[in-house]
Motif scaffolding. Structure first.
Motif, PDB file in Angstrom:
ATOM      1  N   TYR A   6       4.062  37.201   4.978  1.00  0.00           N
ATOM      2  CA  TYR A   6       4.992  36.383   6.017  1.00  0.00           C
ATOM      3  C   TYR A   6       5.648  36.112   6.745  1.00  0.00           C
ATOM      4  CZ  TYR A   6       2.248  33.029   2.569  1.00  0.00           C
ATOM      5  OH  TYR A   6       1.246  32.690   1.468  1.00  0.00           O
ATOM      6  N   GLY A   7       5.263  36.291   8.342  1.00  0.00           N
ATOM      7  CA  GLY A   7       6.308  36.391   9.497  1.00  0.00           C
ATOM      8  C   GLY A   7       7.563  34.952   9.105  1.00  0.00           C
ATOM      9  N   LYS A   8       8.671  35.459   9.537  1.00  0.00           N
ATOM     10  CA  LYS A   8      10.287  35.245   9.877  1.00  0.00           C
ATOM     11  C   LYS A   8      10.636  35.204  11.094  1.00  0.00           C
ATOM     12  CE  LYS A   8      12.779  34.353   6.622  1.00  0.00           C
ATOM     13  NZ  LYS A   8      13.867  34.591   5.140  1.00  0.00           N
ATOM     14  N   SER A   9      11.409  34.787  11.759  1.00  0.00           N
ATOM     15  CA  SER A   9      11.919  34.517  13.014  1.00  0.00           C
ATOM     16  C   SER A   9      13.524  33.556  13.206  1.00  0.00           C
ATOM     17  CB  SER A   9      11.614  34.218  14.400  1.00  0.00           C
ATOM     18  OG  SER A   9      11.002  32.835  14.091  1.00  0.00           O
ATOM     19  N   GLU A  10      14.058  33.773  13.767  1.00  0.00           N
ATOM     20  CA  GLU A  10      15.974  33.312  14.197  1.00  0.00           C
ATOM     21  C   GLU A  10      16.084  33.760  15.587  1.00  0.00           C
ATOM     22  OE1 GLU A  10      20.067  32.457  12.258  1.00  0.00           O
ATOM     23  OE2 GLU A  10      18.223  33.435  11.150  1.00  0.00           O
ATOM     24  N   HIS A  11      16.212  32.689  16.371  1.00  0.00           N
ATOM     25  CA  HIS A  11      17.179  32.448  17.579  1.00  0.00           C
ATOM     26  C   HIS A  11      18.553  31.845  16.881  1.00  0.00           C
ATOM     27  CE1 HIS A  11      17.083  31.370  21.177  1.00  0.00           C
ATOM     28  NE2 HIS A  11      17.986  32.538  21.445  1.00  0.00           N
ATOM     29  N   LEU A  12      19.510  32.629  17.313  1.00  0.00           N
ATOM     30  CA  LEU A  12      20.551  32.263  16.928  1.00  0.00           C
ATOM     31  C   LEU A  12      21.197  32.132  18.913  1.00  0.00           C
ATOM     32  CD1 LEU A  12      23.240  30.559  16.028  1.00  0.00           C
ATOM     33  CD2 LEU A  12      24.104  33.388  15.733  1.00  0.00           C
ATOM     34  N   LEU A  13      22.096  30.850  19.448  1.00  0.00           N
ATOM     35  CA  LEU A  13      22.802  30.968  20.901  1.00  0.00           C
ATOM     36  C   LEU A  13      24.332  30.208  20.234  1.00  0.00           C
ATOM     37  CD1 LEU A  13      22.447  31.406  23.346  1.00  0.00           C
ATOM     38  CD2 LEU A  13      22.354  28.912  23.340  1.00  0.00           C
ATOM     39  N   GLU A  14      25.684  30.880  20.530  1.00  0.00           N
ATOM     40  CA  GLU A  14      26.811  30.262  20.446  1.00  0.00           C
ATOM     41  C   GLU A  14      27.566  31.000  21.102  1.00  0.00           C
ATOM     42  OE1 GLU A  14      29.098  31.284  16.367  1.00  0.00           O
ATOM     43  OE2 GLU A  14      28.361  33.428  17.131  1.00  0.00           O
ATOM     44  N   ALA A  15      28.331  29.508  21.656  1.00  0.00           N
ATOM     45  CA  ALA A  15      28.857  29.646  22.658  1.00  0.00           C
ATOM     46  C   ALA A  15      30.649  29.222  22.160  1.00  0.00           C
ATOM     47  CB  ALA A  15      28.812  28.937  24.128  1.00  0.00           C
ATOM     48  N   SER A  16      31.363  30.381  22.391  1.00  0.00           N
ATOM     49  CA  SER A  16      32.758  30.245  21.771  1.00  0.00           C
ATOM     50  C   SER A  16      34.025  30.299  23.005  1.00  0.00           C
ATOM     51  CB  SER A  16      32.706  31.252  21.353  1.00  0.00           C
ATOM     52  OG  SER A  16      32.826  31.323  20.046  1.00  0.00           O
ATOM     53  N   ALA A  17      35.198  29.466  22.853  1.00  0.00           N
ATOM     54  CA  ALA A  17      35.501  29.704  23.996  1.00  0.00           C
ATOM     55  C   ALA A  17      37.089  29.777  23.212  1.00  0.00           C
ATOM     56  CB  ALA A  17      36.388  28.154  24.373  1.00  0.00           C
ATOM     57  N   PHE A  18      37.906  30.769  23.473  1.00  0.00           N
ATOM     58  CA  PHE A  18      39.450  30.930  23.104  1.00  0.00           C
ATOM     59  C   PHE A  18      40.188  31.136  23.806  1.00  0.00           C
ATOM     60  CE2 PHE A  18      37.636  34.988  24.493  1.00  0.00           C
ATOM     61  CZ  PHE A  18      38.396  35.246  25.134  1.00  0.00           C
ATOM     62  N   VAL A  19      41.852  31.315  22.614  1.00  0.00           N
ATOM     63  CA  VAL A  19      43.011  31.842  23.677  1.00  0.00           C
ATOM     64  C   VAL A  19      43.844  32.463  22.415  1.00  0.00           C
ATOM     65  CG1 VAL A  19      45.191  30.285  23.417  1.00  0.00           C
ATOM     66  CG2 VAL A  19      42.700  28.717  23.985  1.00  0.00           C
ATOM     67  N   ASP A  20      44.019  32.939  23.123  1.00  0.00           N
ATOM     68  CA  ASP A  20      45.395  34.545  22.577  1.00  0.00           C
ATOM     69  C   ASP A  20      46.588  34.631  22.744  1.00  0.00           C
ATOM     70  OD1 ASP A  20      46.014  36.088  21.186  1.00  0.00           O
ATOM     71  OD2 ASP A  20      44.943  38.419  22.240  1.00  0.00           O
ATOM     72  N   TYR A  21      47.559  34.364  22.336  1.00  0.00           N
ATOM     73  CA  TYR A  21      48.785  34.491  22.271  1.00  0.00           C
ATOM     74  C   TYR A  21      49.488  35.927  21.875  1.00  0.00           C
ATOM     75  CZ  TYR A  21      53.508  32.930  22.859  1.00  0.00           C
ATOM     76  OH  TYR A  21      55.425  33.406  23.234  1.00  0.00           O
ATOM     77  N   TRP A  22      50.665  36.133  22.607  1.00  0.00           N
ATOM     78  CA  TRP A  22      51.314  37.143  21.346  1.00  0.00           C
ATOM     79  C   TRP A  22      52.235  37.555  22.315  1.00  0.00           C
ATOM     80  CZ3 TRP A  22      51.557  39.530  17.169  1.00  0.00           C
ATOM     81  CH2 TRP A  22      52.330  40.258  16.767  1.00  0.00           C
ATOM     82  N   ASN A  23      53.339  37.311  22.006  1.00  0.00           N
ATOM     83  CA  ASN A  23      54.579  37.665  22.276  1.00  0.00           C
ATOM     84  C   ASN A  23      55.836  38.942  21.896  1.00  0.00           C
ATOM     85  OD1 ASN A  23      57.966  37.312  22.304  1.00  0.00           O
ATOM     86  ND2 ASN A  23      58.039  35.284  22.528  1.00  0.00           N
ATOM     87  N   SER A  24      54.993  39.940  22.641  1.00  0.00           N
ATOM     88  CA  SER A  24      55.920  41.142  22.308  1.00  0.00           C
ATOM     89  C   SER A  24      57.351  41.727  21.857  1.00  0.00           C
ATOM     90  CB  SER A  24      55.824  41.943  23.363  1.00  0.00           C
ATOM     91  OG  SER A  24      55.872  41.885  24.477  1.00  0.00           O
TER      92      SER A  24
END
Length: 344
Positions: free
Chosen positions: A155-173
């Protein structure tokens, strides 16, 4: 499968994000033409291979079956444009998923291919603060062969995934601390010909997740902890009916040491997962304990590394047929992954 894909999307997003950090302050040179700018790229090409064994046990502790999943990259590459805030990650992979019951009566073998395209962009605001977004698009297709007392055939199987992300990155050197946070929305469609005509033969998953990971450096040691919460809703496309809800929260502390011979990382994840079906009458609970040990080493333009994971899942059920919460068995997972990359 959805958790496996989600984990893959997050890890790939982090890979591409890390590539872009070095160029986030780059300014476009007005003296260059578009064709000059578009070929100013760096990135990597590489190979990834992993294998994962899952052993299933019933509530009495007796082994009921074993699944072995293998995945190997055919193409694995990432590009970072120096003159534009854009990163592209592409992977083409082959996978197999084999299951054998303990009594030898139920045998299944799935073979397929995956395509993954991830686009990521970021903008450096200043004072250590970076913001961005990514769009992940995955396609998987496979054939699963069943040989058992109830189901036989291919038997055949298929999957389609669409994923949208927003990110915030902070670094205090100066202080040596920061945090990486993201929010994600995903849509996935899964088709399984073995259940053609039923809702589980063609269904959609809509979900979202949020995560934050504060981290701090102590000379060569980095300590961090991730906090995550996500929720999915599955809907059948045959009758347009609600199938199930899935939610998960987790906490994952980590510690890593970087020295002259590479970086060693240890993480431990504690998670609670809840699956609700049948209009809320059936609930399934999983307590996850997963330990990951990773190592990577860079030499000139080469980066080599790998991970080993040990997971113990305790399952419980509180359903219309169980008469209250009962032990629903356990499963133990062992995963190995190795990779090699050449940076350019």
């Amino acid at each position: 499968m959805k958790k496996k894909y989600l984990a893959l999307c997050v890890s790939n997003a982090l890979i591409v994000t890390s590539l872009s950090l070095g160029s986030m302050q780059a300014q476009a040179n007005s003296d260059l033409t578009f064709s000059d700018k578009i070929v100013k790229v760096n990135g990597h090409v590489g190979l990834i291979a992993e294998t994962q064994d899952t052993v299933y046990y019933d509530p009495t502790g007796s082994k009921t079956g074993k699944a072995t999943y293998r995945e190997n990259s055919i193409i694995d590459t990432a590009l970072t444009f120096q003159e534009y805030p854009l990163d592209i990650f592409y992977a083409f992979k082959q996978f197999t998923d084999e299951y054998r019951s303990a009594d030898g009566l139920d045998n299944q073998l799935e073979e397929g291919l995956k395509h993954l395209i991830l686009l990521s962009t970021d903008y450096y605001i200043g004072n250590g603060l970076n913001v961005g977004a990514s769009l992940n698009n995955e396609f998987a297709s496979s054939d699963r062969v069943y040989s058992g007392p109830w189901i036989n055939g291919r038997y055949g199987k298929s999957e389609h995934l669409l994923e949208a992300s927003a990110f915030v990155d902070y670094w205090n050197s100066r202080q040596g601390f920061g945090a990486y946070s993201y929010a994600t929305y995903k849509y996935s469609n899964l088709v399984n010909d073995q259940q053609a005509g039923a809702d589980w033969g063609d269904y959609d998953i809509n979900g979202w997740a949020i995560s934050t990971r504060p981290t701090m450096n102590f000379d060569s040691i980095n300590i961090g902890v991730e906090f995550y919460y996500g929720k999915d809703e599955s809907t059948g496309n045959v009758t347009d009916s609600h199938l199930q809800d899935f939610e998960e929260w987790l906490v994952e502390p980590s510690i890593s040491y970087t020295g002259p011979y590479g970086t060693l990382t240890v993480r431990h994840r504690y998670a609670q997962q809840t699956t609700t079906q049948n209009g809320g009458q059936d609930e399934y609970f999983t307590t996850v304990n997963k330990t990951t040990i990773g190592y990577n080493y860079s030499y000139n333009s080469w980066r080599l590394g790998g991970e080993v994971e040990f997971t113990h899942n305790d399952n419980e059920a509180d359903t219309s047929w169980s008469g209250g919460k009962i032990d629903n068995g356990k499963n133990e997972v062992t995963r190995f992954m190795i990779f090699g990359q050449y940076a350019f």
